[in-house]
Design a protein around this motif. Structure first.
Motif, short mmCIF file in Angstrom:
data_model
loop_
_atom_site.label_atom_id
_atom_site.label_comp_id
_atom_site.label_asym_id
_atom_site.label_seq_id
_atom_site.Cartn_x
_atom_site.Cartn_y
_atom_site.Cartn_z
N ILE A 118 12.86 -61.60 -10.25
CA ILE A 118 12.72 -61.51 -8.80
C ILE A 118 11.31 -61.94 -8.43
O ILE A 118 10.39 -61.81 -9.24
CB ILE A 118 13.03 -60.11 -8.26
CG1 ILE A 118 12.07 -59.07 -8.84
CG2 ILE A 118 14.48 -59.71 -8.51
CD1 ILE A 118 12.16 -57.71 -8.17
N ALA A 119 11.14 -62.47 -7.22
CA ALA A 119 9.82 -62.94 -6.79
C ALA A 119 9.66 -62.71 -5.28
O ALA A 119 9.67 -63.66 -4.50
CB ALA A 119 9.63 -64.41 -7.15
N PRO A 120 9.48 -61.46 -4.86
CA PRO A 120 9.27 -61.20 -3.43
C PRO A 120 7.92 -61.74 -2.98
O PRO A 120 6.97 -61.82 -3.77
CB PRO A 120 9.33 -59.68 -3.33
CG PRO A 120 8.97 -59.19 -4.69
CD PRO A 120 9.45 -60.24 -5.65
N THR A 121 7.83 -62.11 -1.71
CA THR A 121 6.58 -62.65 -1.15
C THR A 121 6.22 -61.88 0.12
O THR A 121 7.07 -61.26 0.76
CB THR A 121 6.71 -64.15 -0.81
OG1 THR A 121 7.71 -64.30 0.22
CG2 THR A 121 7.10 -64.96 -2.02
N ILE A 150 4.74 -61.84 -6.07
CA ILE A 150 4.77 -61.03 -7.29
C ILE A 150 6.07 -61.38 -8.02
O ILE A 150 7.16 -61.09 -7.52
CB ILE A 150 4.74 -59.52 -6.99
CG1 ILE A 150 3.58 -59.15 -6.07
CG2 ILE A 150 4.74 -58.72 -8.27
CD1 ILE A 150 2.21 -59.38 -6.68
N THR A 151 5.95 -62.01 -9.17
CA THR A 151 7.13 -62.38 -9.94
C THR A 151 7.33 -61.37 -11.06
O THR A 151 6.41 -61.11 -11.84
CB THR A 151 6.96 -63.79 -10.55
OG1 THR A 151 6.71 -64.71 -9.48
CG2 THR A 151 8.20 -64.22 -11.30
N VAL A 152 8.52 -60.79 -11.10
CA VAL A 152 8.85 -59.79 -12.12
C VAL A 152 10.03 -60.32 -12.93
O VAL A 152 11.07 -60.64 -12.37
CB VAL A 152 9.22 -58.43 -11.47
CG1 VAL A 152 9.59 -57.42 -12.54
CG2 VAL A 152 8.08 -57.94 -10.59
N LYS A 153 9.82 -60.38 -14.24
CA LYS A 153 10.88 -60.86 -15.13
C LYS A 153 11.35 -59.72 -16.01
O LYS A 153 10.57 -59.16 -16.79
CB LYS A 153 10.36 -62.01 -15.99
CG LYS A 153 11.42 -62.58 -16.90
CD LYS A 153 10.90 -63.76 -17.69
CE LYS A 153 11.99 -64.31 -18.59
NZ LYS A 153 11.47 -65.40 -19.43
N ASP A 154 12.62 -59.37 -15.89
CA ASP A 154 13.25 -58.35 -16.72
C ASP A 154 13.87 -59.07 -17.91
O ASP A 154 14.89 -59.75 -17.77
CB ASP A 154 14.31 -57.60 -15.90
CG ASP A 154 15.00 -56.50 -16.69
OD1 ASP A 154 14.96 -56.53 -17.94
OD2 ASP A 154 15.59 -55.62 -16.04
N GLU A 155 13.22 -58.96 -19.05
CA GLU A 155 13.70 -59.68 -20.22
C GLU A 155 14.90 -59.02 -20.88
O GLU A 155 15.61 -59.64 -21.66
CB GLU A 155 12.56 -59.88 -21.21
CG GLU A 155 11.50 -60.81 -20.65
CD GLU A 155 10.36 -61.07 -21.61
OE1 GLU A 155 10.28 -60.42 -22.66
OE2 GLU A 155 9.52 -61.94 -21.28
N VAL A 156 15.15 -57.75 -20.56
CA VAL A 156 16.33 -57.06 -21.10
C VAL A 156 17.58 -57.53 -20.36
O VAL A 156 18.58 -57.91 -20.96
CB VAL A 156 16.17 -55.52 -21.02
CG1 VAL A 156 17.44 -54.82 -21.45
CG2 VAL A 156 14.98 -55.08 -21.86
N ALA A 157 17.51 -57.50 -19.02
CA ALA A 157 18.65 -57.91 -18.20
C ALA A 157 18.65 -59.42 -17.93
O ALA A 157 19.58 -59.94 -17.31
CB ALA A 157 18.64 -57.16 -16.87
N ASN A 158 17.60 -60.11 -18.37
CA ASN A 158 17.46 -61.55 -18.14
C ASN A 158 17.55 -61.89 -16.65
O ASN A 158 18.30 -62.77 -16.24
CB ASN A 158 18.48 -62.35 -18.95
CG ASN A 158 18.07 -63.81 -19.07
OD1 ASN A 158 16.89 -64.14 -19.01
ND2 ASN A 158 19.04 -64.68 -19.22
#
Length: 68
Positions: free
Chosen positions: A59-62, A48-56
């Motif tokens: 994370i991609a936990p598996t 699951i890849t999560v991109k925080d565009e505010v904090a740039n």
């Protein structure tokens, strides 16, 4: 994404964006279901890849799971 560990080939790849959601807040909970009939018996890795565009930040936990 879900990858077959034995072949290293992706079997499921989906993407969601908060742009598609109504009124996303500071925290978002996303729930998905996957029919196991789509997966042959074997070992798989889900990422699951999560991109925080505010904090740039990204994370991609598996996790690994098996279908018997």
């Amino acid at each position: 994404s879900i990858v077959n560990v034995a072949t290293n080939k992706p079997v499921v790849q989906e993407a969601d964006s908060t742009a598609q959601m109504k009124n996303p807040g500071q925290q978002v909970t996303l729930a998905k279901t996957l029919p196991l009939a789509r997966l042959a018996p074997g070992v798989y890795r889900v990422t699951i890849t999560v991109k925080d565009e505010v904090a740039n930040q990204t994370i991609a936990p598996t996790a690994t799971f098996a279908v018997q």
